[in-house]
Scaffold this motif. Structure first.
Motif, PDB file in Angstrom:
ATOM      1  N   PRO A  87     -46.228  85.352   3.187  1.00 33.71           N
ATOM      2  CA  PRO A  87     -45.847  84.010   3.052  1.00 33.71           C
ATOM      3  C   PRO A  87     -47.282  83.211   2.541  1.00 33.71           C
ATOM      4  CG  PRO A  87     -45.220  84.636   5.423  1.00 33.71           C
ATOM      5  CD  PRO A  87     -46.059  85.499   5.020  1.00 33.71           C
ATOM      6  N   GLN A  88     -46.732  82.375   1.480  1.00 30.43           N
ATOM      7  CA  GLN A  88     -47.627  81.407   0.910  1.00 30.43           C
ATOM      8  C   GLN A  88     -47.355  79.986   1.358  1.00 30.43           C
ATOM      9  OE1 GLN A  88     -48.198  82.167  -3.261  1.00 30.43           O
ATOM     10  NE2 GLN A  88     -49.235  83.975  -2.819  1.00 30.43           N
ATOM     11  N   VAL A  89     -48.221  79.235   1.744  1.00 30.17           N
ATOM     12  CA  VAL A  89     -47.929  77.778   2.025  1.00 30.17           C
ATOM     13  C   VAL A  89     -49.005  76.839   1.388  1.00 30.17           C
ATOM     14  CG1 VAL A  89     -47.844  76.253   3.790  1.00 30.17           C
ATOM     15  CG2 VAL A  89     -47.027  78.515   4.355  1.00 30.17           C
ATOM     16  N   GLU A  90     -48.284  75.884   0.745  1.00 32.31           N
ATOM     17  CA  GLU A  90     -49.111  74.718   0.163  1.00 32.31           C
ATOM     18  C   GLU A  90     -48.895  73.603   0.520  1.00 32.31           C
ATOM     19  OE1 GLU A  90     -49.325  76.570  -4.493  1.00 32.31           O
ATOM     20  OE2 GLU A  90     -47.505  74.924  -3.911  1.00 32.31           O
ATOM     21  N   TYR A  91     -49.813  72.858   0.448  1.00 34.05           N
ATOM     22  CA  TYR A  91     -50.107  71.361   1.273  1.00 34.05           C
ATOM     23  C   TYR A  91     -50.265  70.493   0.200  1.00 34.05           C
ATOM     24  CZ  TYR A  91     -49.968  73.636   5.580  1.00 34.05           C
ATOM     25  OH  TYR A  91     -49.414  74.541   6.812  1.00 34.05           O
ATOM     26  N   ARG A  92     -49.859  69.291   0.042  1.00 35.96           N
ATOM     27  CA  ARG A  92     -50.105  68.327  -0.957  1.00 35.96           C
ATOM     28  C   ARG A  92     -49.773  66.973  -0.178  1.00 35.96           C
ATOM     29  NH1 ARG A  92     -45.721  70.438  -3.813  1.00 35.96           N
ATOM     30  NH2 ARG A  92     -47.213  71.198  -4.829  1.00 35.96           N
ATOM     31  N   LEU A  93     -50.747  65.888  -0.658  1.00 32.56           N
ATOM     32  CA  LEU A  93     -50.397  64.518  -0.152  1.00 32.56           C
ATOM     33  C   LEU A  93     -49.216  63.991  -0.620  1.00 32.56           C
ATOM     34  CD1 LEU A  93     -53.998  62.912  -0.402  1.00 32.56           C
ATOM     35  CD2 LEU A  93     -52.963  63.933   1.510  1.00 32.56           C
ATOM     36  N   THR A  94     -48.445  63.444   0.196  1.00 34.93           N
ATOM     37  CA  THR A  94     -47.257  62.580  -0.407  1.00 34.93           C
ATOM     38  C   THR A  94     -47.834  61.269  -0.978  1.00 34.93           C
ATOM     39  OG1 THR A  94     -47.186  61.327   1.693  1.00 34.93           O
ATOM     40  CG2 THR A  94     -46.084  63.423   1.707  1.00 34.93           C
ATOM     41  N   PRO A  95     -46.852  60.531  -1.427  1.00 34.07           N
ATOM     42  CA  PRO A  95     -47.315  59.030  -2.112  1.00 34.07           C
ATOM     43  C   PRO A  95     -47.957  58.229  -0.901  1.00 34.07           C
ATOM     44  CG  PRO A  95     -45.315  59.941  -3.063  1.00 34.07           C
ATOM     45  CD  PRO A  95     -45.617  60.730  -1.968  1.00 34.07           C
ATOM     46  N   ILE A  96     -47.318  58.354   0.157  1.00 33.74           N
ATOM     47  CA  ILE A  96     -48.099  57.387   1.146  1.00 33.74           C
ATOM     48  C   ILE A  96     -49.596  58.205   1.569  1.00 33.74           C
ATOM     49  CG2 ILE A  96     -45.896  56.313   1.865  1.00 33.74           C
ATOM     50  CD1 ILE A  96     -46.332  57.888   4.464  1.00 33.74           C
ATOM     51  N   GLY A  97     -49.614  59.290   1.561  1.00 32.29           N
ATOM     52  CA  GLY A  97     -50.791  59.986   1.931  1.00 32.29           C
ATOM     53  C   GLY A  97     -51.780  59.808   0.832  1.00 32.29           C
ATOM     54  N   LEU A  98     -51.226  59.738  -0.562  1.00 31.86           N
ATOM     55  CA  LEU A  98     -52.176  59.232  -1.447  1.00 31.86           C
ATOM     56  C   LEU A  98     -52.666  58.083  -1.341  1.00 31.86           C
ATOM     57  CD1 LEU A  98     -50.558  61.129  -4.682  1.00 31.86           C
ATOM     58  CD2 LEU A  98     -52.911  61.603  -3.919  1.00 31.86           C
ATOM     59  N   SER A  99     -51.819  57.128  -0.889  1.00 32.98           N
ATOM     60  CA  SER A  99     -52.516  55.748  -0.853  1.00 32.98           C
ATOM     61  C   SER A  99     -53.510  55.539   0.271  1.00 32.98           C
ATOM     62  CB  SER A  99     -51.247  54.702  -0.552  1.00 32.98           C
ATOM     63  OG  SER A  99     -50.622  54.775   0.572  1.00 32.98           O
ATOM     64  N   LEU A 100     -53.110  56.128   1.553  1.00 34.90           N
ATOM     65  CA  LEU A 100     -54.306  56.490   2.555  1.00 34.90           C
ATOM     66  C   LEU A 100     -55.417  57.055   2.091  1.00 34.90           C
ATOM     67  CD1 LEU A 100     -54.832  55.799   5.342  1.00 34.90           C
ATOM     68  CD2 LEU A 100     -53.764  57.878   6.096  1.00 34.90           C
ATOM     69  N   ALA A 101     -55.242  58.120   1.326  1.00 33.69           N
ATOM     70  CA  ALA A 101     -56.595  58.803   0.735  1.00 33.69           C
ATOM     71  C   ALA A 101     -57.475  57.853  -0.068  1.00 33.69           C
ATOM     72  CB  ALA A 101     -56.183  60.089   0.019  1.00 33.69           C
ATOM     73  N   THR A 102     -56.698  56.867  -0.621  1.00 33.49           N
ATOM     74  CA  THR A 102     -57.552  55.814  -1.515  1.00 33.49           C
ATOM     75  C   THR A 102     -58.207  54.996  -0.532  1.00 33.49           C
ATOM     76  OG1 THR A 102     -55.821  55.896  -3.278  1.00 33.49           O
ATOM     77  CG2 THR A 102     -57.331  53.970  -3.145  1.00 33.49           C
ATOM     78  N   ALA A 103     -57.573  54.448   0.377  1.00 36.76           N
ATOM     79  CA  ALA A 103     -58.283  53.690   1.545  1.00 36.76           C
ATOM     80  C   ALA A 103     -59.297  54.262   2.106  1.00 36.76           C
ATOM     81  CB  ALA A 103     -57.390  53.243   2.490  1.00 36.76           C
ATOM     82  N   ILE A 104     -59.352  55.878   2.482  1.00 37.20           N
ATOM     83  CA  ILE A 104     -60.322  56.665   3.187  1.00 37.20           C
ATOM     84  C   ILE A 104     -61.539  56.598   1.933  1.00 37.20           C
ATOM     85  CG2 ILE A 104     -60.868  58.725   3.685  1.00 37.20           C
ATOM     86  CD1 ILE A 104     -58.138  59.104   4.900  1.00 37.20           C
TER      87      ILE A 104
END
Length: 134
Positions: A87-104
């Motif tokens: 099995p292959q699993v991928e992870y990506r930031l959601t839109p709110i995750g992206l906004s938090l990443a900007t704050a980080i």
């Protein structure tokens, strides 16, 4: 406060006033040892589990699993599993995750900018207060 003081100290409101704005939840998540590192790596783009694991030195498979699961539960990360063998699993930031990443990233920039000043302040404190370093 004096010994004779008998008044009630007023309750100070937090950064959100009397309402719970969720800051404790966010700080609890960001205070986790691995969350920020996972978020920073995912801010670079979609990553498979193994890519994340290799990119974050010291994180165990179990801790990466727990961290990504918590981030998915919080709506910050999206997990996509593909029906392949293995099995292959991928992870990506959601839109709110992206906004938090900007704050980080803003916090990381602040940290880089003030790192030397904080180290100098610690050195001054330690010299003036031997045995009280924290």
């Amino acid at each position: 406060m004096s010994v004779a003081h008998t008044g009630v100290t007023p309750q100070l409101s937090g950064p959100c006033g009397d309402d719970d704005c969720g800051i404790r939840d966010v700080l609890d998540r960001l205070g986790d040892k691995w969350t920020v590192l996972v978020m920073v790596e995912l801010a670079k783009g979609v990553r498979r589990f193994r890519e994340l694991h290799r990119a974050i030195p010291g994180i165990s498979q179990r801790m990466l699993t727990l961290t990504t699961r918590r981030l998915c539960r919080d709506g910050l990360v999206e997990r996509t599993a593909y029906p392949t063998i293995p099995p292959q699993v991928e992870y990506r930031l959601t839109p709110i995750g992206l906004s938090l990443a900007t704050a980080i990233e803003g916090l990381a920039g602040w940290s880089r900018e003030h790192k030397d000043a904080m180290e100098a302040a610690r050195s001054r404190w330690d010299a003036a207060h031997p045995g009280e370093a924290g």
